[in-house]
Design a protein around this motif. Sequence first.
Motif, mmCIF file in Angstrom:
data_model
loop_
_atom_site.group_PDB
_atom_site.id
_atom_site.type_symbol
_atom_site.label_atom_id
_atom_site.label_comp_id
_atom_site.label_asym_id
_atom_site.label_seq_id
_atom_site.Cartn_x
_atom_site.Cartn_y
_atom_site.Cartn_z
ATOM 1 N N SER A 183 3.427 -37.788 47.077
ATOM 2 C CA SER A 183 3.776 -38.375 48.362
ATOM 3 C C SER A 183 2.582 -39.132 48.920
ATOM 4 N N ALA A 234 -1.357 -26.234 47.046
ATOM 5 C CA ALA A 234 -0.818 -27.277 47.924
ATOM 6 C C ALA A 234 -0.098 -26.657 49.119
ATOM 7 N N SER A 235 -0.166 -27.356 50.252
ATOM 8 C CA SER A 235 0.459 -26.856 51.478
ATOM 9 C C SER A 235 1.988 -26.953 51.435
ATOM 10 N N GLN A 236 2.513 -27.752 50.533
ATOM 11 C CA GLN A 236 3.938 -27.813 50.263
ATOM 12 C C GLN A 236 4.121 -28.288 48.828
ATOM 13 N N GLU A 255 1.257 -34.728 55.882
ATOM 14 C CA GLU A 255 0.245 -34.870 54.830
ATOM 15 C C GLU A 255 0.120 -33.549 54.070
ATOM 16 N N ILE A 256 0.091 -33.648 52.755
ATOM 17 C CA ILE A 256 -0.057 -32.448 51.925
ATOM 18 C C ILE A 256 -1.537 -32.114 51.788
ATOM 19 N N THR A 272 3.397 -25.343 44.170
ATOM 20 C CA THR A 272 2.244 -25.294 45.077
ATOM 21 C C THR A 272 0.995 -24.700 44.459
ATOM 22 N N VAL A 289 4.512 -30.060 45.437
ATOM 23 C CA VAL A 289 4.283 -31.391 44.876
ATOM 24 C C VAL A 289 4.973 -31.510 43.518
ATOM 25 N N GLN A 348 -2.839 -34.769 44.534
ATOM 26 C CA GLN A 348 -1.377 -34.848 44.437
ATOM 27 C C GLN A 348 -0.955 -36.311 44.554
#
Lengths: 116, 107
Positions: free
Chosen positions: B93, B25-27, B1-2, B69, B29, B90
Motif C-alpha cells: 500500500s 506490520a501494524s496491519q 499508514e502501515i 503481519t 501486508v 512493505q
Amino acid sequence: EVQLLESGGDLVQPGGSLRLSCAASGFTFSTYGMTWVRQAPGKGLEWVSSISGSGDRTFYADSVKGRFTISRDNSKNTLYLEMNSLRADDTAIYYCAKIGVCYDSWGQGTLVTVSP
Amino acid sequence: EIVLTQSPGTLSLSPGERATLSCRASQSVNSNLAWYQQKPGQAPRFLIYGASSRATGIPDRFSGSGSGTDFTLTISRLEPEDFAVYYCQQYGSIPRTFGQGTKVEIK
C-alpha cells in the motif's frame, strides 16, 4: 548492467529549491517505475515518491506532498525530483531506485543539506 | 499508514552463527514484504521479495518467511560480509514504508 547515477545534491538554505537528477542505463527505462528514497544522517530509510514508467502516475509521502515533484524524461533516460520550500528535516542522502518487483537497483545517492 | 516494527534493534553474533530478524506490520501486508541490506556508506541492496523469494544473486544462506503481519529474515550462517543493517519494507500500500532497521554486529 543496471546503473543509476544521482546528481544535484547541494547545500541550500531553508525555503530554497533544488532539482535532483538520476541518469539511468542498462535497462529499458520507460518500462519501469522509478522511486526516490531518502536517508537522514544516521537514520533509516524513508520512501519519498514514485512514478510509473510512462510518467502518468505519481505518488508522494505526506511529508513532501505539495513541495516535491517527481518527473521523468524517457527520451533522456532520466528521473527528476524537484524540491521546493526545503526544510532542515529534508536533509538526507537521496537515492533513486528502479522498481522491478521491489526496489531492485539503487544509485549511490546524492546529499542534500538544508541549513542557513 | 502501515507501520513496520523490527526487532531486535541490534543483534550481536559471531561469524558462523544463525541470525533471526523480525519484522511486524501494524496491519496485514499479505506477502508484499521485502528485505534490504545496507552497509556503511553504501546504498541498500535488495535481498528478498514476496516475503520469501530471494533476489537475483542473493546467497541461499538468506531466507525469508511469514505472511500477513509477522515476517522473519534468517541468515543461516553469518559470513563476515553479512554484518550490516537490515530493513524490511512493505509494498502492498501507499505510502510505502520501511522498518527502522536491525543492525547485525560482530560479537
